[in-house]
Design a protein around this motif. Structure first.
Motif, short mmCIF file in Angstrom:
data_model
loop_
_atom_site.label_atom_id
_atom_site.label_comp_id
_atom_site.label_asym_id
_atom_site.label_seq_id
_atom_site.Cartn_x
_atom_site.Cartn_y
_atom_site.Cartn_z
N SER A 193 -8.14 1.70 1.78
CA SER A 193 -7.70 2.98 1.20
C SER A 193 -6.19 3.09 1.30
CB SER A 193 -8.37 4.16 1.92
OG SER A 193 -8.00 4.18 3.29
N PHE A 194 -5.61 3.82 0.36
CA PHE A 194 -4.17 4.01 0.29
C PHE A 194 -3.69 4.97 1.36
CE2 PHE A 194 -0.61 6.59 -1.19
CZ PHE A 194 0.31 5.64 -1.62
N GLU A 195 -2.54 4.64 1.98
CA GLU A 195 -1.91 5.55 2.94
C GLU A 195 -0.54 6.02 2.43
OE1 GLU A 195 -3.00 6.91 5.75
OE2 GLU A 195 -4.96 5.93 5.64
N LYS A 196 0.41 5.11 2.31
CA LYS A 196 1.74 5.48 1.82
C LYS A 196 2.52 4.23 1.47
CE LYS A 196 4.76 7.10 4.75
NZ LYS A 196 5.44 7.87 5.80
N THR A 197 3.71 4.44 0.92
CA THR A 197 4.57 3.31 0.59
C THR A 197 5.97 3.58 1.14
OG1 THR A 197 5.55 4.04 -1.52
CG2 THR A 197 3.30 3.14 -1.59
N ARG A 237 -4.12 3.23 -10.78
CA ARG A 237 -4.64 3.77 -9.51
C ARG A 237 -3.53 4.45 -8.71
NH1 ARG A 237 -8.97 2.50 -6.52
NH2 ARG A 237 -9.45 0.71 -7.84
N LEU A 238 -2.36 3.82 -8.68
CA LEU A 238 -1.27 4.32 -7.85
C LEU A 238 -0.35 5.30 -8.57
CD1 LEU A 238 -0.27 1.06 -5.91
CD2 LEU A 238 -1.86 2.86 -5.22
N SER A 240 -0.84 8.20 -9.62
CA SER A 240 -0.98 9.58 -9.15
C SER A 240 -0.61 9.74 -7.67
CB SER A 240 -2.42 10.05 -9.36
OG SER A 240 -3.33 9.26 -8.61
N LYS A 241 -0.27 8.62 -7.02
CA LYS A 241 0.09 8.67 -5.60
C LYS A 241 1.59 8.93 -5.44
CE LYS A 241 -4.10 7.36 -4.38
NZ LYS A 241 -5.05 8.30 -3.72
N LYS A 242 1.96 9.35 -4.26
CA LYS A 242 3.38 9.53 -3.95
C LYS A 242 3.96 8.17 -3.58
CE LYS A 242 6.62 12.13 -1.08
NZ LYS A 242 6.78 13.12 0.02
N ILE A 243 4.76 7.63 -4.49
CA ILE A 243 5.34 6.30 -4.31
C ILE A 243 6.84 6.44 -4.07
CG2 ILE A 243 5.70 4.02 -5.36
CD1 ILE A 243 2.76 4.69 -4.82
N HIS A 246 9.57 6.34 -7.11
CA HIS A 246 8.40 6.16 -7.97
C HIS A 246 8.69 5.39 -9.25
CE1 HIS A 246 5.03 7.41 -10.58
NE2 HIS A 246 4.36 7.65 -9.46
#
Length: 316
Positions: A193-197, A237-238, A240-243, A246
């Motif tokens: 599962s994704f956590e952070k970058t 997939r990523l 919508s994540k906080k990258i 970005h």
């Protein structure tokens, strides 16, 4: 956190991430920590600072793996020589024929900073995990190509437990096109599962125990798949994540897709079309990120979209 002044290619944001993860680990069960690819020890020291500030750490072993060697005509030599001269540690390099050994530089920067630091000077293919302790944290700054990453899956991922942390350094890297699809397969199989970058690093959590059968399934899936499609899937997939940064780092996945479309899939027309649409889109909203991505594209052209031959020279 104030870190030691050590030459290396990871960013301060990645050092902070390594520190935060290492400090927060639950090491009460004497789990191990493993780093693959240490260079001069900048990332190693960031992890050590976290472990030393970890209240649950009572004798956990920190295993470090690196060949600590390169070839003068390879990809890494320019960094080894350049950094060692700049930081005045070039007298610690050992040269034999065309080979440069920088293990003593690593030892210089890590000496007496962690009691249970175990150094393994090996190529990945020759590496073995020496005990049965579960791995709480795996930091991977080694494979840039799937064949190497498959070795990591077979050797180290079997020792990860549910809840273990993994950082893929250079995940958001334009030359990581054959590794990125394997990580997307792991997402699809709900293994992670994704956590952070942070910069080019991706932090994930292990959600399901990975055994030999899972490794086989990952490989089977990989061999039957179109790499560019898998990269597109993980890009979506990523999205919508906080990258971190970005527009640049997320679109580096598109650069990796372009690279495999040319090198692995011989789809030059599709790669050209994707390149034009990407730069048109990013150029309008973030000219600085577009400029950085253009540099990545120029790096592709300079190396004919294939860095592996040059990279392999470091691992003869």
């Amino acid at each position: 956190m104030k870190f030691d002044s050590i030459p290396g290619m990871i960013e301060p944001a990645e050092q902070e991430l390594l520190y935060e993860v290492s400090k927060a680990l639950d090491l009460s069960k004497k789990y191990s920590i493993v780093e693959l690819g240490s260079f001069f020890g900048k990332s190693t020291n960031s992890i050590i600072h976290g472990l030393n500030d970890n209240s649950t750490n009572e004798g956990s072993v920190f295993h470090v793996y690196d060949s600590f060697k390169c070839q003068r005509n390879g990809n890494l030599a320019q960094h080894v020589v350049g950094f060692s001269e700049k930081f005045k540690v070039n007298h610690l390099l050992k040269e034999e024929g065309n080979s440069i050994d920088f293990l003593d530089v690593f030892k210089f920067y890590t000496a007496n900073k962690f009691d249970n630091l175990k150094i393994h000077q090996n190529e990945l293919l020759d590496s073995l995990y020496p005990n049965k302790a579960k791995i709480a944290f795996l930091f991977i700054d080694a494979p840039k190509f799937y064949d190497e990453f498959y070795d990591v899956l077979k050797i180290f991922f079997l020792h990860l437990d549910v809840g273990s942390k993994v950082i893929f350094q250079d995940f958001f890297f334009h030359w990581s096109g054959t590794v990125i699809p394997a990580i997307e397969i792991m997402f699809q199989r709900k293994l992670i599962s994704f956590e952070k970058t942070a910069a080019s690093s991706l932090l994930i959590t292990i959600e399901k125990k990975i055994n030999k059968d899972e490794v086989r399934k990952i490989n089977d899936f990989y061999q039957k798949s179109t790499l560019s499609d898998l990269i597109q899937s993980i890009y979506e997939r990523l999205s919508s994540k906080k990258i971190d940064r970005h527009n640049y780092f997320l679109n580096r996945l598109i650069m990796a897709k372009i690279q495999v479309m040319v090198k692995n899939e011989s789809n030059l027309d599709g790669a050209k079309e994707l390149s034009i649409s990407t730069f048109n889109k990013i150029g309008k909203i973030d000219p600085q990120s577009a400029k950085l991505l253009e540099y990545d594209l120029q790096h592709f052209f300079k190396n004919n979209f294939d860095l592996q031959k040059l990279y392999n020279l470091d691992h003869l």
